[in-house]
Design a protein around this motif. Structure first.
Motif, PDB file in Angstrom:
ATOM      1  N   ASN A   1     -12.147  39.976  52.018  1.00 12.17           N
ATOM      2  CA  ASN A   1     -13.381  40.560  52.542  1.00 12.17           C
ATOM      3  C   ASN A   1     -13.346  42.087  52.491  1.00 12.17           C
ATOM      4  N   ARG A   2     -12.188  42.673  52.697  1.00  9.55           N
ATOM      5  CA  ARG A   2     -12.064  44.128  52.536  1.00  9.55           C
ATOM      6  C   ARG A   2     -12.355  44.522  51.085  1.00  9.55           C
ATOM      7  N   ALA A   3     -11.857  43.734  50.151  1.00  7.27           N
ATOM      8  CA  ALA A   3     -12.121  44.007  48.735  1.00  7.27           C
ATOM      9  C   ALA A   3     -13.623  43.913  48.440  1.00  7.27           C
ATOM     10  N   CYS A   4     -14.271  42.917  49.005  1.00  8.94           N
ATOM     11  CA  CYS A   4     -15.711  42.736  48.785  1.00  8.94           C
ATOM     12  C   CYS A   4     -16.510  43.901  49.348  1.00  8.94           C
ATOM     13  N   VAL A   5     -16.217  44.295  50.573  1.00  7.51           N
ATOM     14  CA  VAL A   5     -16.939  45.421  51.187  1.00  7.51           C
ATOM     15  C   VAL A   5     -16.747  46.679  50.348  1.00  7.51           C
ATOM     16  N   ALA A   6     -15.507  46.952  49.983  1.00  8.24           N
ATOM     17  CA  ALA A   6     -15.229  48.167  49.204  1.00  8.24           C
ATOM     18  C   ALA A   6     -15.917  48.107  47.841  1.00  8.24           C
ATOM     19  N   SER A   7     -15.933  46.953  47.216  1.00 11.50           N
ATOM     20  CA  SER A   7     -16.622  46.809  45.937  1.00 11.50           C
ATOM     21  C   SER A   7     -18.111  47.089  46.103  1.00 11.50           C
ATOM     22  N   MET A   8     -18.708  46.523  47.140  1.00  4.18           N
ATOM     23  CA  MET A   8     -20.135  46.722  47.385  1.00  4.18           C
ATOM     24  C   MET A   8     -20.447  48.185  47.708  1.00  4.18           C
TER      25      MET A   8
ATOM     26  N   GLU B   1     -18.861  50.547  46.255  1.00  2.70           N
ATOM     27  CA  GLU B   1     -18.435  51.221  45.029  1.00  2.70           C
ATOM     28  C   GLU B   1     -17.186  52.077  45.229  1.00  2.70           C
ATOM     29  N   ARG B   2     -16.263  51.561  46.054  1.00  3.61           N
ATOM     30  CA  ARG B   2     -14.956  52.192  46.248  1.00  3.61           C
ATOM     31  C   ARG B   2     -13.936  51.355  45.479  1.00  3.61           C
ATOM     32  N   GLN B   3     -13.935  51.571  44.176  1.00  2.06           N
ATOM     33  CA  GLN B   3     -13.189  50.716  43.261  1.00  2.06           C
ATOM     34  C   GLN B   3     -11.692  50.659  43.540  1.00  2.06           C
ATOM     35  N   ALA B   4     -11.061  51.798  43.739  1.00  4.69           N
ATOM     36  CA  ALA B   4      -9.602  51.811  43.923  1.00  4.69           C
ATOM     37  C   ALA B   4      -9.187  51.003  45.151  1.00  4.69           C
ATOM     38  N   PHE B   5      -9.879  51.208  46.266  1.00  6.74           N
ATOM     39  CA  PHE B   5      -9.533  50.483  47.482  1.00  6.74           C
ATOM     40  C   PHE B   5      -9.837  48.992  47.322  1.00  6.74           C
ATOM     41  N   ALA B   6     -10.955  48.674  46.683  1.00  6.30           N
ATOM     42  CA  ALA B   6     -11.315  47.271  46.461  1.00  6.30           C
ATOM     43  C   ALA B   6     -10.240  46.562  45.648  1.00  6.30           C
ATOM     44  N   LEU B   7      -9.773  47.196  44.600  1.00  9.26           N
ATOM     45  CA  LEU B   7      -8.737  46.582  43.759  1.00  9.26           C
ATOM     46  C   LEU B   7      -7.412  46.453  44.512  1.00  9.26           C
TER      47      LEU B   7
ATOM     48  N   GLN C   1     -19.966  39.614  45.106  1.00  6.22           N
ATOM     49  CA  GLN C   1     -19.683  40.830  45.861  1.00  6.22           C
ATOM     50  C   GLN C   1     -18.605  41.674  45.189  1.00  6.22           C
ATOM     51  N   LEU C   2     -17.923  41.107  44.199  1.00  4.53           N
ATOM     52  CA  LEU C   2     -16.910  41.857  43.448  1.00  4.53           C
ATOM     53  C   LEU C   2     -17.463  42.408  42.132  1.00  4.53           C
ATOM     54  N   ASP C   3     -18.759  42.284  41.921  1.00  3.09           N
ATOM     55  CA  ASP C   3     -19.364  42.697  40.645  1.00  3.09           C
ATOM     56  C   ASP C   3     -19.068  44.141  40.266  1.00  3.09           C
ATOM     57  N   ASN C   4     -18.958  45.030  41.234  1.00  2.00           N
ATOM     58  CA  ASN C   4     -18.723  46.444  40.923  1.00  2.00           C
ATOM     59  C   ASN C   4     -17.315  46.722  40.401  1.00  2.00           C
ATOM     60  N   ILE C   5     -16.382  45.819  40.638  1.00  2.00           N
ATOM     61  CA  ILE C   5     -15.019  46.045  40.132  1.00  2.00           C
ATOM     62  C   ILE C   5     -14.673  45.116  38.973  1.00  2.00           C
ATOM     63  N   ARG C   6     -15.519  44.128  38.726  1.00  2.00           N
ATOM     64  CA  ARG C   6     -15.243  43.151  37.680  1.00  2.00           C
ATOM     65  C   ARG C   6     -15.028  43.783  36.294  1.00  2.00           C
ATOM     66  N   PRO C   7     -15.772  44.837  35.914  1.00  2.00           N
ATOM     67  CA  PRO C   7     -15.573  45.414  34.586  1.00  2.00           C
ATOM     68  C   PRO C   7     -14.262  46.187  34.410  1.00  2.00           C
ATOM     69  N   SER C   8     -13.537  46.452  35.490  1.00  3.27           N
ATOM     70  CA  SER C   8     -12.339  47.281  35.391  1.00  3.27           C
ATOM     71  C   SER C   8     -11.183  46.532  34.716  1.00  3.27           C
ATOM     72  N   LEU C   9     -10.372  47.300  34.037  1.00  3.20           N
ATOM     73  CA  LEU C   9      -9.193  46.746  33.378  1.00  3.20           C
ATOM     74  C   LEU C   9      -8.223  46.154  34.401  1.00  3.20           C
ATOM     75  N   GLU C  10      -8.096  46.776  35.579  1.00  4.49           N
ATOM     76  CA  GLU C  10      -7.196  46.258  36.617  1.00  4.49           C
ATOM     77  C   GLU C  10      -7.641  44.876  37.106  1.00  4.49           C
ATOM     78  N   PHE C  11      -8.950  44.686  37.243  1.00  2.00           N
ATOM     79  CA  PHE C  11      -9.480  43.384  37.654  1.00  2.00           C
ATOM     80  C   PHE C  11      -9.118  42.334  36.604  1.00  2.00           C
ATOM     81  N   PHE C  12      -9.366  42.659  35.346  1.00  4.05           N
ATOM     82  CA  PHE C  12      -9.062  41.743  34.246  1.00  4.05           C
ATOM     83  C   PHE C  12      -7.570  41.417  34.204  1.00  4.05           C
ATOM     84  N   ASP C  13      -6.734  42.435  34.362  1.00  4.03           N
ATOM     85  CA  ASP C  13      -5.279  42.218  34.343  1.00  4.03           C
ATOM     86  C   ASP C  13      -4.832  41.319  35.493  1.00  4.03           C
ATOM     87  N   LEU C  14      -5.357  41.562  36.682  1.00  4.61           N
ATOM     88  CA  LEU C  14      -4.998  40.736  37.833  1.00  4.61           C
ATOM     89  C   LEU C  14      -5.430  39.293  37.610  1.00  4.61           C
TER      90      LEU C  14
END
Length: 103
Positions: free
Chosen positions: A37-44, A46-52, A74-87
């Protein structure tokens, strides 16, 4: 916090999640929920680093639930990141062999 997020009350959801003392949480499912849920809030917000970072914490706590939840909008804002894909790729690699063994 999930209800508040669904109502787009992100500051209130974030406040609730910040007030939790995660060092006292013994149940891994609850701990996963807090990190996710912290990841979701941060993603929403647009705090990508904290969300990841929080999504990685969720994955360390409960890899299966994290992988199953990575499609959450709710993770849509971080989904395009390479870190998201790697995880996601690492989780699929870890979990896929075990899933194939299930009857």
């Amino acid at each position: 916090s999930a209800v508040l997020m669904s109502m787009n009350e992100l500051r209130e959801a974030e406040f609730l999640l910040k007030t939790l003392d995660i060092s006292r949480i013994q149940d891994p499912r609850l701990l996963f929920s807090v990190f996710f849920n912290r990841a979701c809030v941060a993603s929403m917000q647009e705090r990508q680093a904290f969300a990841l970072e929080q999504l990685k914490n969720a994955a360390q706590t409960d890899p299966h639930s994290t992988l199953a939840s990575m499609g959450d909008p709710q993770l849509d804002n971080i989904r395009p990141s390479l870190e998201f894909f790697d995880l996601k790729s690492r989780l699929e690699t870890i979990i896929a062999p075990t899933a194939e063994l299930a009857p």
